[in-house]
Motif scaffolding. Structure first.
Motif, PDB file in Angstrom:
ATOM      1  N   VAL A 201       0.860  -1.176   0.000  1.00 26.00           N
ATOM      2  CA  VAL A 201       0.000   0.000   0.000  1.00 26.00           C
ATOM      3  C   VAL A 201       0.896   1.226   0.000  1.00 26.00           C
ATOM      4  O   VAL A 201       1.847   1.311   0.786  1.00 26.00           O
ATOM      5  N   VAL A 202       0.624   2.184  -0.892  1.00 22.10           N
ATOM      6  CA  VAL A 202       1.409   3.414  -0.950  1.00 22.10           C
ATOM      7  C   VAL A 202       0.494   4.602  -0.691  1.00 22.10           C
ATOM      8  O   VAL A 202      -0.543   4.756  -1.345  1.00 22.10           O
ATOM      9  N   VAL A 203       0.881   5.437   0.272  1.00 21.11           N
ATOM     10  CA  VAL A 203       0.094   6.597   0.681  1.00 21.11           C
ATOM     11  C   VAL A 203       0.781   7.875   0.224  1.00 21.11           C
ATOM     12  O   VAL A 203       1.970   8.076   0.475  1.00 21.11           O
ATOM     13  N   ASP A 204       0.053   8.725  -0.444  1.00 18.73           N
ATOM     14  CA  ASP A 204       0.573  10.019  -0.890  1.00 18.73           C
ATOM     15  C   ASP A 204      -0.630  10.907  -1.183  1.00 18.73           C
ATOM     16  O   ASP A 204      -1.787  10.484  -1.031  1.00 18.73           O
ATOM     17  N   LYS A 205      -0.338  12.151  -1.631  1.00 16.39           N
ATOM     18  CA  LYS A 205      -1.409  13.076  -2.000  1.00 16.39           C
ATOM     19  C   LYS A 205      -1.296  13.553  -3.442  1.00 16.39           C
ATOM     20  O   LYS A 205      -2.138  14.329  -3.895  1.00 16.39           O
ATOM     21  N   VAL A 206      -0.259  13.081  -4.142  1.00 18.61           N
ATOM     22  CA  VAL A 206      -0.022  13.527  -5.520  1.00 18.61           C
ATOM     23  C   VAL A 206      -0.480  12.428  -6.472  1.00 18.61           C
ATOM     24  O   VAL A 206       0.053  11.306  -6.450  1.00 18.61           O
ATOM     25  N   ALA A 207      -1.453  12.768  -7.316  1.00 19.51           N
ATOM     26  CA  ALA A 207      -2.079  11.766  -8.181  1.00 19.51           C
ATOM     27  C   ALA A 207      -1.080  11.084  -9.104  1.00 19.51           C
ATOM     28  O   ALA A 207      -1.136   9.863  -9.306  1.00 19.51           O
ATOM     29  N   ALA A 208      -0.148  11.844  -9.680  1.00 20.30           N
ATOM     30  CA  ALA A 208       0.814  11.263 -10.616  1.00 20.30           C
ATOM     31  C   ALA A 208       1.709  10.247  -9.915  1.00 20.30           C
ATOM     32  O   ALA A 208       2.042   9.191 -10.474  1.00 20.30           O
ATOM     33  N   LEU A 210       0.911   8.507  -7.228  1.00 16.51           N
ATOM     34  CA  LEU A 210       0.090   7.350  -6.892  1.00 16.51           C
ATOM     35  C   LEU A 210      -0.176   6.484  -8.117  1.00 16.51           C
ATOM     36  O   LEU A 210      -0.248   5.257  -8.019  1.00 16.51           O
ATOM     37  N   LYS A 211      -0.290   7.117  -9.268  1.00 15.03           N
ATOM     38  CA  LYS A 211      -0.457   6.352 -10.510  1.00 15.03           C
ATOM     39  C   LYS A 211       0.770   5.494 -10.783  1.00 15.03           C
ATOM     40  O   LYS A 211       0.661   4.332 -11.205  1.00 15.03           O
ATOM     41  N   GLU A 212       1.940   6.053 -10.531  1.00 14.23           N
ATOM     42  CA  GLU A 212       3.182   5.282 -10.712  1.00 14.23           C
ATOM     43  C   GLU A 212       3.267   4.143  -9.701  1.00 14.23           C
ATOM     44  O   GLU A 212       3.694   3.035 -10.030  1.00 14.23           O
ATOM     45  N   ALA A 213       2.844   4.401  -8.460  1.00 15.99           N
ATOM     46  CA  ALA A 213       2.844   3.351  -7.449  1.00 15.99           C
ATOM     47  C   ALA A 213       1.941   2.192  -7.879  1.00 15.99           C
ATOM     48  O   ALA A 213       2.300   1.017  -7.720  1.00 15.99           O
ATOM     49  N   GLU A 214       0.789   2.522  -8.434  1.00 20.77           N
ATOM     50  CA  GLU A 214      -0.130   1.484  -8.906  1.00 20.77           C
ATOM     51  C   GLU A 214       0.489   0.693 -10.055  1.00 20.77           C
ATOM     52  O   GLU A 214       0.324  -0.534 -10.139  1.00 20.77           O
ATOM     53  N   ALA A 215       1.232   1.380 -10.907  1.00 17.82           N
ATOM     54  CA  ALA A 215       1.844   0.723 -12.065  1.00 17.82           C
ATOM     55  C   ALA A 215       2.902  -0.299 -11.654  1.00 17.82           C
ATOM     56  O   ALA A 215       3.153  -1.254 -12.396  1.00 17.82           O
ATOM     57  N   ILE A 216       3.523  -0.120 -10.498  1.00 16.96           N
ATOM     58  CA  ILE A 216       4.547  -1.069 -10.060  1.00 16.96           C
ATOM     59  C   ILE A 216       3.958  -2.157  -9.156  1.00 16.96           C
ATOM     60  O   ILE A 216       4.697  -2.969  -8.603  1.00 16.96           O
ATOM     61  N   GLY A 217       2.631  -2.161  -8.999  1.00 11.73           N
ATOM     62  CA  GLY A 217       1.989  -3.256  -8.285  1.00 11.73           C
ATOM     63  C   GLY A 217       1.462  -2.937  -6.912  1.00 11.73           C
ATOM     64  O   GLY A 217       1.077  -3.851  -6.169  1.00 11.73           O
ATOM     65  N   ALA A 218       1.423  -1.657  -6.535  1.00 19.22           N
ATOM     66  CA  ALA A 218       0.956  -1.273  -5.212  1.00 19.22           C
ATOM     67  C   ALA A 218      -0.497  -0.794  -5.254  1.00 19.22           C
ATOM     68  O   ALA A 218      -1.009  -0.418  -6.306  1.00 19.22           O
ATOM     69  N   VAL A 219      -1.131  -0.799  -4.090  1.00 15.06           N
ATOM     70  CA  VAL A 219      -2.468  -0.237  -3.928  1.00 15.06           C
ATOM     71  C   VAL A 219      -2.302   1.237  -3.560  1.00 15.06           C
ATOM     72  O   VAL A 219      -1.727   1.548  -2.506  1.00 15.06           O
ATOM     73  N   PRO A 220      -2.753   2.175  -4.397  1.00 15.36           N
ATOM     74  CA  PRO A 220      -2.569   3.592  -4.092  1.00 15.36           C
ATOM     75  C   PRO A 220      -3.654   4.115  -3.147  1.00 15.36           C
ATOM     76  O   PRO A 220      -4.824   3.765  -3.276  1.00 15.36           O
ATOM     77  N   VAL A 221      -3.261   4.934  -2.189  1.00 17.54           N
ATOM     78  CA  VAL A 221      -4.207   5.565  -1.269  1.00 17.54           C
ATOM     79  C   VAL A 221      -3.922   7.059  -1.239  1.00 17.54           C
ATOM     80  O   VAL A 221      -2.829   7.480  -0.837  1.00 17.54           O
ATOM     81  N   ASN A 222      -4.881   7.853  -1.689  1.00 20.92           N
ATOM     82  CA  ASN A 222      -4.746   9.308  -1.661  1.00 20.92           C
ATOM     83  C   ASN A 222      -5.212   9.806  -0.296  1.00 20.92           C
ATOM     84  O   ASN A 222      -6.397   9.720   0.042  1.00 20.92           O
TER      85      ASN A 222
END
Length: 351
Positions: A201-208, A210-222
């Motif tokens: 799970v990756v937590v951040d506030k920047v959409a771009a 979080l999109k990269e985190a999702e691309a490498i296999g993580a669950v993005p959380v804004n």
């Protein structure tokens, strides 16, 4: 005396490209490296912004690779013509901690481009740099494999820093939560995926980001849209994450990270903290029995593992590069990085 181009920090926020003397080997364990590629790291912003007080006119930069030009008489692993990447941290190799395979605690640690307070080594955002204790501090670039020079550039710092932050506390199958999707956070998430996490799970506030985190296999959380603690609890049957990585180095991130960890979990902190003190929920840390680990990364201990994983395509850190610029553009490059208009900038000293 021959000269070279270098990124010189005159004072906070005043970075210039200047002509300086080419450095010379002074110790038999030194190597003179012709820099072919260098990068700007988040840690470089500390002196740039004045959050670390260093002397004027320091050459910045601690992520670099290149070709050996000259090797000292006591260097056994490198010869002129070898291509190599250097660790951002130079350890002594013989103190109490180094002898116990814990070089991150080395009392003689020096970091490139961070001024006298951190060892007085000139940085690598230039055309030539001297690497001390080269047999310990450098690794030859492998031939073949899936990794490019841009991937291997990050073996000296952010990829290995992120990898070690996970590796030192990780058990395959763990749930890993990463606070902060900057370069080190993304490297931590990438490492957790490669090492066999059940979920990341990756937590951040920047959409771009979080999109990269999702691309490498993580669950993005804004964090602006969802409570990170609720999201992690939902994914873990209300236990919390086994491993939490604070990849930011800010009190707000640390407070968030503590809430994400399960009882008996691990909090690993590759983020750089400069504050002498801060307010922490120590009662929560104590009640949960959270193990906290941090400090300077043991880069040299994990460079070989990271290089091998890059070679087989398990790690792909070059995907984070947003800008490729010439060293002549270093002033603008720092502005972009400081203003959060770039994720990762790689500089070419020949341009």
């Amino acid at each position: 005396m021959s000269t070279m181009k270098a990124a010189v920090l005159r004072k906070p926020f005043e970075l210039v490209l200047d002509e300086v003397p080419v450095p010379q080997i002074t110790e038999p364990t030194d190597v003179l490296l012709k820099v072919e590629m260098t990068a700007i790291c988040g840690t470089d912003l500390h002196p740039y912004e004045g959050r670390i007080e260093i002397e004027d006119d320091v050459i910045l930069g601690h992520e670099f690779l290149g070709t050996v030009v000259e090797a000292g008489s006591a260097v056994g692993q490198f010869s002129p013509g070898d291509r190599a990447v250097a660790s951002c941290v130079v350890n002594c190799g013989h103190c109490y901690w180094c002898r116990r395979n814990d070089p991150g605690r080395c009392i003689g640690s020096r970091i490139f481009g961070m001024g006298i307070a951190l060892g007085g080594l000139e940085g690598g955002q230039c055309e030539y740099v001297v690497v001390p204790n080269a047999d310990l501090s450098m690794r030859k670039l492998p031939e073949g494999g899936k990794g490019t020079d841009e991937d291997l550039l990050f073996v000296g710092d952010i990829m290995t820093t992120g990898y070690e932050a996970v590796r030192r506390v990780f058990t395959p199958g763990d749930t890993v939560a990463v606070v902060g999707a900057g370069p080190v956070g993304l490297c931590s998430a990438m490492s957790a995926v490669a090492l066999g996490a059940s979920q990341v799970v990756v937590v951040d506030k920047v959409a771009a980001r979080l999109k990269e985190a999702e691309a490498i296999g993580a669950v993005p959380v804004n964090a602006d849209e969802t409570n990170p603690s609720d999201a992690v609890l939902d994914l873990t049957d209300w236990r919390g994450a086994d491993v939490v990585i604070d990849a930011v180095g800010h009190e707000s991130a640390l407070l968030s990270a503590i809430t994400l960890a399960r009882s008996g979990g691990h909090l690993s902190i590759p983020g750089v903290y400069l504050e002498e003190s801060m307010t922490l929920p120590f009662g929560e840390l104590w009640l949960k029995g959270i193990t906290v680990s941090g400090g300077v990364a043991n880069i040299v201990n994990y460079m070989d593992e990271v290089t091998a994983l890059i070679g087989v395509g398990k790690l792909d850190p070059s995907r984070m590069i947003s800008h490729r610029m010439g060293l002549s553009e270093v002033t603008e490059a720092y502005r972009l990085f400081h203003d959060h208009e770039a994720t990762k900038i790689v500089l070419d000293p020949t341009k």
